[in-house]
Motif scaffolding. Structure first.
Motif, PDB file in Angstrom:
ATOM      1  N   LYS A 167       0.764  -1.096   0.006  1.00  0.00           N
ATOM      2  CA  LYS A 167      -0.058   0.049   0.197  1.00  0.00           C
ATOM      3  C   LYS A 167       0.779   1.284  -0.049  1.00  0.00           C
ATOM      4  O   LYS A 167       0.606   2.013  -0.687  1.00  0.00           O
ATOM      5  CB  LYS A 167      -0.853   0.098   1.376  1.00  0.00           C
TER       6      LYS A 167
ATOM      7  N   SER B 242       2.245   1.455  -3.689  1.00  0.00           N
ATOM      8  CA  SER B 242       1.317   2.166  -4.488  1.00  0.00           C
ATOM      9  C   SER B 242       0.825   3.534  -4.107  1.00  0.00           C
ATOM     10  O   SER B 242       0.751   4.239  -5.169  1.00  0.00           O
ATOM     11  CB  SER B 242      -0.098   1.060  -4.408  1.00  0.00           C
ATOM     12  N   ALA B 243       0.647   3.934  -2.912  1.00  0.00           N
ATOM     13  CA  ALA B 243       0.451   5.350  -2.329  1.00  0.00           C
ATOM     14  C   ALA B 243       1.523   6.198  -3.098  1.00  0.00           C
ATOM     15  O   ALA B 243       1.083   7.419  -3.552  1.00  0.00           O
ATOM     16  CB  ALA B 243       0.135   5.262  -1.254  1.00  0.00           C
ATOM     17  N   ASP B 244       2.664   5.863  -2.825  1.00  0.00           N
ATOM     18  CA  ASP B 244       4.083   6.683  -3.370  1.00  0.00           C
ATOM     19  C   ASP B 244       4.012   6.812  -4.872  1.00  0.00           C
ATOM     20  O   ASP B 244       4.244   7.934  -5.237  1.00  0.00           O
ATOM     21  CB  ASP B 244       4.950   5.880  -2.591  1.00  0.00           C
TER      22      ASP B 244
ATOM     23  N   GLU C 294       1.631   6.872  -6.803  1.00  0.00           N
ATOM     24  CA  GLU C 294       0.369   7.723  -7.212  1.00  0.00           C
ATOM     25  C   GLU C 294       0.978   9.185  -7.025  1.00  0.00           C
ATOM     26  O   GLU C 294       0.542  10.110  -7.710  1.00  0.00           O
ATOM     27  CB  GLU C 294      -0.918   7.338  -6.784  1.00  0.00           C
ATOM     28  N   TYR C 295       1.097   9.414  -5.759  1.00  0.00           N
ATOM     29  CA  TYR C 295       1.670  10.834  -5.330  1.00  0.00           C
ATOM     30  C   TYR C 295       2.791  11.242  -6.014  1.00  0.00           C
ATOM     31  O   TYR C 295       2.754  12.455  -6.337  1.00  0.00           O
ATOM     32  CB  TYR C 295       1.938  10.667  -3.715  1.00  0.00           C
TER      33      TYR C 295
ATOM     34  N   ARG D  70      -3.781  12.795  -2.752  1.00  0.00           N
ATOM     35  CA  ARG D  70      -2.764  11.762  -2.796  1.00  0.00           C
ATOM     36  C   ARG D  70      -1.642  11.570  -1.769  1.00  0.00           C
ATOM     37  O   ARG D  70      -1.296  10.590  -1.254  1.00  0.00           O
ATOM     38  CB  ARG D  70      -1.983  11.587  -4.261  1.00  0.00           C
TER      39      ARG D  70
ATOM     40  N   ALA E 255      -3.276  10.211   1.369  1.00  0.00           N
ATOM     41  CA  ALA E 255      -3.408   8.576   1.241  1.00  0.00           C
ATOM     42  C   ALA E 255      -1.895   7.955   1.603  1.00  0.00           C
ATOM     43  O   ALA E 255      -1.806   7.133   2.160  1.00  0.00           O
ATOM     44  CB  ALA E 255      -3.984   8.250  -0.117  1.00  0.00           C
ATOM     45  N   TRP E 256      -0.740   8.794   0.701  1.00  0.00           N
ATOM     46  CA  TRP E 256       0.364   8.376   1.026  1.00  0.00           C
ATOM     47  C   TRP E 256       0.813   8.320   2.589  1.00  0.00           C
ATOM     48  O   TRP E 256       1.557   7.583   3.010  1.00  0.00           O
ATOM     49  CB  TRP E 256       1.209   9.262   0.133  1.00  0.00           C
TER      50      TRP E 256
ATOM     51  N   ALA F  33      -0.857   5.588   4.427  1.00  0.00           N
ATOM     52  CA  ALA F  33      -0.201   4.387   4.462  1.00  0.00           C
ATOM     53  C   ALA F  33       0.965   4.170   5.132  1.00  0.00           C
ATOM     54  O   ALA F  33       1.277   3.062   5.744  1.00  0.00           O
ATOM     55  CB  ALA F  33       0.146   4.047   2.916  1.00  0.00           C
TER      56      ALA F  33
END
Length: 212
Positions: A112, A115-117, A119-120, A151, A154-155, A158
């Protein structure tokens, strides 16, 4: 003669029982030390190191956010270089954690973060690249707040989730260590009590035999 042989036999059996009890106590003590050392090593090498690494992830994450803002507001490449360097360290720590922690729960949480990284960094790269060619800070800030911030949150969440998990694992490890130590303590007490009973029985037997 028969009484003398019987007395000697009792003495011998008593000494053997006492020796067996003493050996048992030594074995229990050594086993206890081994178990406690092993659990302690697990807590130190795994849980605490994971917690330290997750704290470093959070520190690097905050530095990336601060540096990206610094670059967007000033256009100074110092902040851009700082952000890129911090991100490299962030990815190194994350990769190390992925190698060291391959249990399903840990792997899921680290995935997670990864993935968040991605996207960010993808959405962050847009205003970063735009800052190189424009001085329209208003449009950059609007883009930053509208696209990048969700983003980023969310990052950050996570990373925080993994940090909380690592902390919970450490607390659980300490609890297990405390319970194990308590169980071993009572086991040693029980074996010591048995040894004391055997020694007392031996002493009573010898006294009775000698006073007949």
């Amino acid at each position: 003669m028969a009484n003398s042989l019987e007395f000697k036999r009792k003495i011998l059996l008593g000494f053997l029982a006492a020796i067996l009890a003493a050996v048992s106590i030594c074995v229990v003590a050594l086993y206890s030390l081994h178990i406690n050392t092993k659990i302690h090593d697990v807590i130190i090498s795994d849980y605490i190191q994971d917690l330290i690494a997750s704290d470093r992830l959070r520190a690097n994450e905050e530095e990336i956010v601060a540096s990206s803002r610094g670059y967007l507001f000033t256009g100074d490449t110092f902040y851009l270089d700082k952000m890129l360097g911090t991100r490299k360290r962030f990815l190194i720590i994350l990769n190390d954690l992925k190698i060291q922690n391959q249990q399903p729960k840990e792997a899921e949480l680290l995935k997670k973060i990864e993935s968040a990284d991605i996207e960010y960094q993808h959405v962050l790269n847009l205003p970063i690249q735009a800052r190189k060619t424009t001085s329209d800070l208003k449009s950059l800030i609007i883009q930053f707040e509208g696209d990048v911030q969700p983003r980023r949150l969310a990052w950050e969440q996570a990373v925080l989730d993994y940090n909380n998990y690592a902390n919970d694992q450490l607390l659980m490890g300490k609890s297990i260590l405390s319970e194990t130590t308590n169980h071993i303590f009572w086991l040693v007490i029980a074996v010591s009590a048995i040894a004391l009973i055997l020694a007392t029985t031996l002493a009573i037997t010898i006294t009775r035999t000698l006073t007949r």
